[in-house]
Design a protein around this motif. Structure first.
Motif, PDB file in Angstrom:
ATOM      1  N   ASN A 162      29.904  25.101  44.793  1.00  0.00           N
ATOM      2  CA  ASN A 162      29.656  26.048  44.750  1.00  0.00           C
ATOM      3  C   ASN A 162      28.504  26.956  44.142  1.00  0.00           C
ATOM      4  O   ASN A 162      27.892  28.028  43.977  1.00  0.00           O
ATOM      5  CB  ASN A 162      31.206  27.572  44.799  1.00  0.00           C
ATOM      6  CG  ASN A 162      32.110  27.462  45.517  1.00  0.00           C
ATOM      7  OD1 ASN A 162      32.342  28.173  46.558  1.00  0.00           O
ATOM      8  ND2 ASN A 162      33.381  26.289  46.129  1.00  0.00           N
ATOM      9  N   GLN A 163      27.752  25.907  42.950  1.00  0.00           N
ATOM     10  CA  GLN A 163      26.701  26.513  42.113  1.00  0.00           C
ATOM     11  C   GLN A 163      25.540  26.444  43.430  1.00  0.00           C
ATOM     12  O   GLN A 163      25.041  25.707  44.270  1.00  0.00           O
ATOM     13  CB  GLN A 163      26.205  24.873  41.789  1.00  0.00           C
ATOM     14  CG  GLN A 163      27.707  24.997  40.434  1.00  0.00           C
ATOM     15  CD  GLN A 163      26.850  23.617  39.876  1.00  0.00           C
ATOM     16  OE1 GLN A 163      26.063  22.360  39.539  1.00  0.00           O
ATOM     17  NE2 GLN A 163      26.970  24.146  38.466  1.00  0.00           N
ATOM     18  N   PRO A 164      24.877  28.450  43.385  1.00  0.00           N
ATOM     19  CA  PRO A 164      24.289  27.721  44.653  1.00  0.00           C
ATOM     20  C   PRO A 164      22.864  27.048  44.670  1.00  0.00           C
ATOM     21  O   PRO A 164      21.854  26.894  45.175  1.00  0.00           O
ATOM     22  CB  PRO A 164      23.561  29.233  43.385  1.00  0.00           C
ATOM     23  CG  PRO A 164      24.416  29.867  42.513  1.00  0.00           C
ATOM     24  CD  PRO A 164      25.323  28.659  42.222  1.00  0.00           C
ATOM     25  N   GLU A 165      22.422  26.631  43.173  1.00  0.00           N
ATOM     26  CA  GLU A 165      21.248  24.946  42.177  1.00  0.00           C
ATOM     27  C   GLU A 165      22.372  24.199  41.622  1.00  0.00           C
ATOM     28  O   GLU A 165      22.529  25.049  40.443  1.00  0.00           O
ATOM     29  CB  GLU A 165      19.776  26.007  42.247  1.00  0.00           C
ATOM     30  CG  GLU A 165      19.814  26.380  41.171  1.00  0.00           C
ATOM     31  CD  GLU A 165      18.620  27.117  40.572  1.00  0.00           C
ATOM     32  OE1 GLU A 165      18.229  26.415  39.522  1.00  0.00           O
ATOM     33  OE2 GLU A 165      18.682  28.045  41.389  1.00  0.00           O
ATOM     34  N   PRO A 166      21.863  22.997  42.189  1.00  0.00           N
ATOM     35  CA  PRO A 166      22.396  21.869  40.848  1.00  0.00           C
ATOM     36  C   PRO A 166      22.342  22.315  39.243  1.00  0.00           C
ATOM     37  O   PRO A 166      21.015  22.434  38.667  1.00  0.00           O
ATOM     38  CB  PRO A 166      22.118  20.770  41.247  1.00  0.00           C
ATOM     39  CG  PRO A 166      21.621  20.865  42.176  1.00  0.00           C
ATOM     40  CD  PRO A 166      21.221  22.257  42.356  1.00  0.00           C
ATOM     41  N   ILE A 167      23.502  22.526  38.432  1.00  0.00           N
ATOM     42  CA  ILE A 167      23.234  22.614  37.146  1.00  0.00           C
ATOM     43  C   ILE A 167      24.091  21.654  36.302  1.00  0.00           C
ATOM     44  O   ILE A 167      25.507  22.008  36.731  1.00  0.00           O
ATOM     45  CB  ILE A 167      23.600  24.207  36.859  1.00  0.00           C
ATOM     46  CG1 ILE A 167      22.653  25.303  37.132  1.00  0.00           C
ATOM     47  CG2 ILE A 167      23.859  24.410  34.987  1.00  0.00           C
ATOM     48  CD1 ILE A 167      22.861  26.034  36.785  1.00  0.00           C
ATOM     49  N   PRO A 168      23.717  21.159  35.474  1.00  0.00           N
ATOM     50  CA  PRO A 168      25.051  19.406  35.034  1.00  0.00           C
ATOM     51  C   PRO A 168      25.812  20.463  34.188  1.00  0.00           C
ATOM     52  O   PRO A 168      26.063  21.412  33.716  1.00  0.00           O
ATOM     53  CB  PRO A 168      24.469  19.113  33.975  1.00  0.00           C
ATOM     54  CG  PRO A 168      22.803  19.520  33.794  1.00  0.00           C
ATOM     55  CD  PRO A 168      22.572  20.367  34.868  1.00  0.00           C
ATOM     56  N   PHE A 169      27.205  19.660  34.394  1.00  0.00           N
ATOM     57  CA  PHE A 169      28.503  20.724  33.508  1.00  0.00           C
ATOM     58  C   PHE A 169      29.414  19.384  33.614  1.00  0.00           C
ATOM     59  O   PHE A 169      29.130  18.979  34.237  1.00  0.00           O
ATOM     60  CB  PHE A 169      29.384  21.930  34.878  1.00  0.00           C
ATOM     61  CG  PHE A 169      29.596  21.466  35.841  1.00  0.00           C
ATOM     62  CD1 PHE A 169      29.043  21.227  36.929  1.00  0.00           C
ATOM     63  CD2 PHE A 169      30.699  20.618  36.230  1.00  0.00           C
ATOM     64  CE1 PHE A 169      29.470  20.170  38.338  1.00  0.00           C
ATOM     65  CE2 PHE A 169      31.327  20.175  37.355  1.00  0.00           C
ATOM     66  CZ  PHE A 169      30.822  20.205  38.481  1.00  0.00           C
TER      67      PHE A 169
END
Ligand code: UGA
Length: 446
Positions: free
Chosen positions: A138-145
């Motif tokens: 569901n992330q609009p663009e990949p961000i690390p988590f």
């Protein structure tokens, strides 16, 4: 000072938020319920928890704790997001994860920097992996988590001191670096920190609650046997508890466990086992024994009133599922009142703080101003919740106000010998009657 977001301001979320703020962090607590957030901003607590109002006020005043309904505000510049939303029971006992799912989606859509998502809600084993999938998709663009499981072990009524003095902190993650960062947040608590994988951490929570529930059902089963054999379960529990392999806690026989945790978690664990084709026989016995406690209480009172409840007035001393809370979830009082009313009794009640919550659930029960107003004209009283103030009652006054001096002590708060001396027809849980007259009838009827 770390920046932390806490999603959900129920018991767990609000306590977590206020406690981390008090440990010197900057905390933003979020809830989608605008009414709750508006009340919190005005300094009103949505729940009763000793010490919480003062802790919230102090930390809001110091600028370390604030409230919002906006995910973008809550996640702005934060490194940690705790999920502490409700996981109610679904129809088959499975945990209903819709709020966890919604929180995970909102986190995904609003996070702007790398984030550690920490799950505090009690969730079925495997949920951490599922949350990670939801966020990734569901992330609009990949961000690390990373996702870390950090189950809570707070008890209502002592949640703040449980948070500040934990017996252990359990952290589960596949990302050791993230788990280490969450461990750092907990260092001021000076507790043993157990780092394991996600599924094991989730299981530790269920296994712990199921074990405690089993301990309660075990001692309740022993109480039933004590009643038949003339032994005293209170002393049996003390005698057992000195053995360090057993321990003295959670051996209080009574009307069984209630609340928002044990009933839901034992059911959910059984459901998880069954889904995989296992037969969790012990968990089913734990639940069955617990359900029987409520029926047993009504049967005892019926017996004490000569076999018929029709037209009798029965007073419930206490309504909350345990003392020091106004929480009525799965409270034994609900089933007991219903069964008494079904049997033809008129039911009244008094509780120091749970009457507002209770009257919504029990519209046919009349609430009384105090224990003496409850006693006045009652044919029987049942001690349902072991509030301290009931231990200090003027029992002679209670006896004189009652229509019949009948007390069923569902929490063993009175001394059987004294009750007998005072002229009560008194029965307790798993304890022999100390009234010579009652004893002889009981022996005669065996
Ligand atoms: C319980 C656990 O004790 C917490 O560790 C856990 O974090 C929490 O569930 C949760 O999962 O969130 P809680 O439900 O607040 O906490 O209440 P407890 O004080 O554990 O009592 C639960 C029930 O067991 C009450 O109805 C109480 O009356 C009953 N009980 C407890 C007994 O009948 N006998 C006992 O000896 C102890």
């Amino acid at each position: 000072m770390k920046q932390i977001a806490v999603i959900g301001v129920g018991y767990v979320g609000l306590v977590t938020a206020a406690a981390f703020a008090d440990l010197g962090n900057k905390v933003i607590a979020l809830d989608i319920d605008e009414g709750k957030i508006a009340r919190l901003k005005r300094g009103e607590m949505p729940i009763y928890e000793p010490g919480l109002e003062e802790l919230v006020r102090r930390n809001v005043h110091a600028g370390r704790l604030s409230f919002t309904t906006s995910y973008s505000e809550a996640l702005d510049g934060t490194e940690f997001a705790f999920i502490a939303v409700g996981t109610p029971s679904g129809a088959d006992g499975e945990a209903d994860l819709r709020y966890v799912e919604a929180a995970a989606k909102s986190i995904a859509q609003n996070m702007t920097a790398p984030l550690i998502v920490i799950n505090k809600s009690t969730v079925p084993v495997g949920t951490g992996d599922w949350v990670a999938d939801i966020i990734a998709h569901n992330q609009p663009e990949p961000i690390p988590f990373s996702v870390v499981s950090c189950p809570e072990f707070l008890r209502e009524g002592s949640a703040l001191s449980d948070f500040m003095n934990p017996h252990r902190v359990v952290l589960g993650s596949t990302d050791k670096e993230a788990a280490e960062k969450v461990a750092q947040l907990h260092l001021p608590l000076r507790a043993p920190i157990i780092v394991t994988d996600l599924r094991t951490a989730e299981m530790i929570k269920y296994a712990s609650n199921a074990f405690l529930a089993a301990k309660i059902s075990f001692i309740n089963e022993i109480a039933n046997i004590c009643e038949e054999l003339g032994a005293d379960v209170e002393e049996v529990a003390v005698g057992m508890g000195y053995d360090p392999r057993i321990g003295p806690l959670f051996l209080k026989a009574g009307l069984g466990y209630g609340g928002s945790c044990f009933p839901k978690d034992v059911k959910a664990l059984a459901h998880m086992a069954e889904e995989k084709g296992r037969h969790p026989q012990l968990l089913h016995a734990v639940m069955a024994i617990n359900a029987d406690r409520r029926t047993m209480a009504v049967e005892r009172v019926r017996e004490m009133l000569g076999g018929d409840l029709e037209g009798k007035t029965v007073g419930l001393l206490g309504l909350a599922f345990k003392p020091n809370t106004d929480d009525m979830r799965e409270a034994p009082a609900i089933d007991i009142a219903k069964a008494l009313i079904d049997g033809g009794a008129v039911v009244r009640a008094y509780d120091p703080i749970a009457m507002d919550n209770a009257s919504k659930l029990m519209p046919n029960v009349t609430m009384c101003a105090d224990p003496y107003a409850l006693a006045e004209g009652s044919d029987a009283l049942i001690v349902v919740t072991d509030w301290n103030e009931f231990k200090q009652l003027d029992l002679e006054r209670v006896r004189d106000l009652m229509k019949q001096p009948v007390i069923f002590d569902g929490r063993n708060i009175y001394d059987p010998e004294q009750m007998c001396r005072l002229g009560f027809r008194y029965r307790a849980i798993g304890r022999p009657s100390k009234c010579a007259e009652q004893q002889s009838t009981e022996t005669a009827s065996v």
